[in-house]
Design a protein around this motif. Sequence first.
Motif, PDB file in Angstrom:
ATOM      1  N   ARG A 335       0.850  -1.271   0.146  1.00 57.03           N
ATOM      2  CA  ARG A 335       0.065   0.069   0.024  1.00 57.03           C
ATOM      3  C   ARG A 335       0.825   1.205   0.002  1.00 57.03           C
ATOM      4  O   ARG A 335       0.376   2.246  -0.224  1.00 57.03           O
ATOM      5  CB  ARG A 335      -0.730   0.023   1.168  1.00 57.03           C
ATOM      6  CG  ARG A 335      -2.035  -1.094   1.191  1.00 57.03           C
ATOM      7  CD  ARG A 335      -2.798  -0.965   2.416  1.00 57.03           C
ATOM      8  NE  ARG A 335      -3.707   0.216   2.296  1.00 57.03           N
ATOM      9  CZ  ARG A 335      -4.305   0.570   3.471  1.00 57.03           C
ATOM     10  NH1 ARG A 335      -4.267  -0.139   4.842  1.00 57.03           N
ATOM     11  NH2 ARG A 335      -5.201   1.674   3.432  1.00 57.03           N
ATOM     12  N   VAL A 336       2.032   1.154   0.389  1.00 57.40           N
ATOM     13  CA  VAL A 336       2.827   2.312   0.456  1.00 57.40           C
ATOM     14  C   VAL A 336       3.040   3.126  -0.776  1.00 57.40           C
ATOM     15  O   VAL A 336       2.782   4.467  -0.917  1.00 57.40           O
ATOM     16  CB  VAL A 336       4.593   2.117   0.793  1.00 57.40           C
ATOM     17  CG1 VAL A 336       5.230   3.159   0.729  1.00 57.40           C
ATOM     18  CG2 VAL A 336       4.366   1.099   2.200  1.00 57.40           C
ATOM     19  N   GLU A 337       3.007   2.601  -2.052  1.00 61.04           N
ATOM     20  CA  GLU A 337       3.304   3.268  -3.398  1.00 61.04           C
ATOM     21  C   GLU A 337       2.169   3.811  -3.782  1.00 61.04           C
ATOM     22  O   GLU A 337       2.026   4.855  -4.316  1.00 61.04           O
ATOM     23  CB  GLU A 337       3.927   2.264  -4.293  1.00 61.04           C
ATOM     24  CG  GLU A 337       4.215   2.951  -5.685  1.00 61.04           C
ATOM     25  CD  GLU A 337       2.828   3.106  -6.662  1.00 61.04           C
ATOM     26  OE1 GLU A 337       3.230   4.058  -7.419  1.00 61.04           O
ATOM     27  OE2 GLU A 337       2.125   2.495  -6.435  1.00 61.04           O
ATOM     28  N   ALA A 338       0.950   2.965  -3.131  1.00 60.82           N
ATOM     29  CA  ALA A 338      -0.514   3.438  -3.825  1.00 60.82           C
ATOM     30  C   ALA A 338      -0.846   4.727  -2.851  1.00 60.82           C
ATOM     31  O   ALA A 338      -1.782   5.193  -3.421  1.00 60.82           O
ATOM     32  CB  ALA A 338      -1.447   2.221  -3.874  1.00 60.82           C
ATOM     33  N   TYR A 339      -0.716   4.720  -1.734  1.00 59.21           N
ATOM     34  CA  TYR A 339      -1.333   5.514  -0.785  1.00 59.21           C
ATOM     35  C   TYR A 339      -0.604   6.770  -0.268  1.00 59.21           C
ATOM     36  O   TYR A 339      -1.037   7.572   0.550  1.00 59.21           O
ATOM     37  CB  TYR A 339      -1.928   4.668   0.427  1.00 59.21           C
ATOM     38  CG  TYR A 339      -3.205   3.955  -0.161  1.00 59.21           C
ATOM     39  CD1 TYR A 339      -4.423   4.470  -0.194  1.00 59.21           C
ATOM     40  CD2 TYR A 339      -3.141   2.387  -0.560  1.00 59.21           C
ATOM     41  CE1 TYR A 339      -5.459   3.844  -0.606  1.00 59.21           C
ATOM     42  CE2 TYR A 339      -4.084   1.795  -0.871  1.00 59.21           C
ATOM     43  CZ  TYR A 339      -5.322   2.498  -0.818  1.00 59.21           C
ATOM     44  OH  TYR A 339      -6.361   1.614  -1.127  1.00 59.21           O
ATOM     45  N   ALA A 340       0.756   6.585  -0.620  1.00 65.57           N
ATOM     46  CA  ALA A 340       1.614   7.335   0.014  1.00 65.57           C
ATOM     47  C   ALA A 340       2.847   7.932  -0.721  1.00 65.57           C
ATOM     48  O   ALA A 340       3.605   6.953  -0.974  1.00 65.57           O
ATOM     49  CB  ALA A 340       2.074   6.958   1.687  1.00 65.57           C
TER      50      ALA A 340
END
Length: 350
Positions: A335-340
């Motif tokens: 989720r790091v790349e998608a959300y932050a």
Amino acid sequence: MRLVRNGLLTGERRLTRDGAPVELSSRAFDILVILLSRPNELISKNDLLAKAWPDVIVEEGSLRFHIANLRKALGDGKDGARYITTESGRGYRFVVPDSRSDEGSQPPKPPQAAFRHANLPSRLTEMIDREDDVRRLPARLYATRFVTIVGSGGVGKTTLAIAIGHQLMDSFAGAVLFVDLSMTSDPALVGTIIASLLGLSVQSNDAAPSLIAYLRDKRILLILDTCEHLVEAVAVLASTIFASAPNVHILATSREALQVEGEHVHRLDPLACPPDDAAPTSTVARTFPAIQLFVERALASGARLDFSDAETAVVVRMCRKLDGVALAIELAARRVEAYARRIVGWWDDE
């Protein structure tokens, strides 16, 4: 008859002959299953119509049409073979010959063919910090024949079992059967699922006797995955197979042990994280398996990490909150790349 018994895969709704699929309509397949559920017993036309068309009223001609197609698919009447008989005005009967009467005239059984039911999934991911488990488990499985990998949900039990299956594939001449029980809620279907994966037809509500008879002289690695919600049924069947089939090796995965005779438990712990009272630098933190997994999966998903001490502290805090559970860490890392754009501050907002 051997064709039908060995080639009917009820779970896949498929009939095979010598490994090749036999074309059957969905309704003809339903009729075949109904007939096979009561071998040598007359089933009335009304009973067949009610079970094969439970929500529709159809004419008897539809039943005759599908029976005719079913006979053609089975080769009924060829070379004297007889599978389905008709009692005029009453119904149909699936004929199962008494194998004992023909036992003396049967030719010797050919050598066992190569195992044709291997269904082991591909290795899911490269594992981190499981080298010792991968090294020790095969030897333990060889020695004891029955090992259950026990651990919390998402810790990596299935991934490890699949890796062991691939490692032992050659040793078992390809005879590795993977049984995914995660989508099954009915304990009574455990034996039926295994039998279907092996290509055995189910002639009664209890598949265990046919399954044991088939496995008795086979050398197979049987992987029973995700057993915890069916633990009692799996325990009974696994212990019976273990006692009755001396060349079958069983590798199970479960959140709790099956607790039956012969079982050896291999506990799989969560991935190690830095201690709660530590504030490690990026270099030190990345020596811990949980942090290694997070960083690897985040980078693979396209995230950009600068490995600063502030960023490292956030990753360490995440992995601690996720208790070192591999699946949870992977999901968070993706989720790091998608959300932050930056990991600092993102997790605290979750």
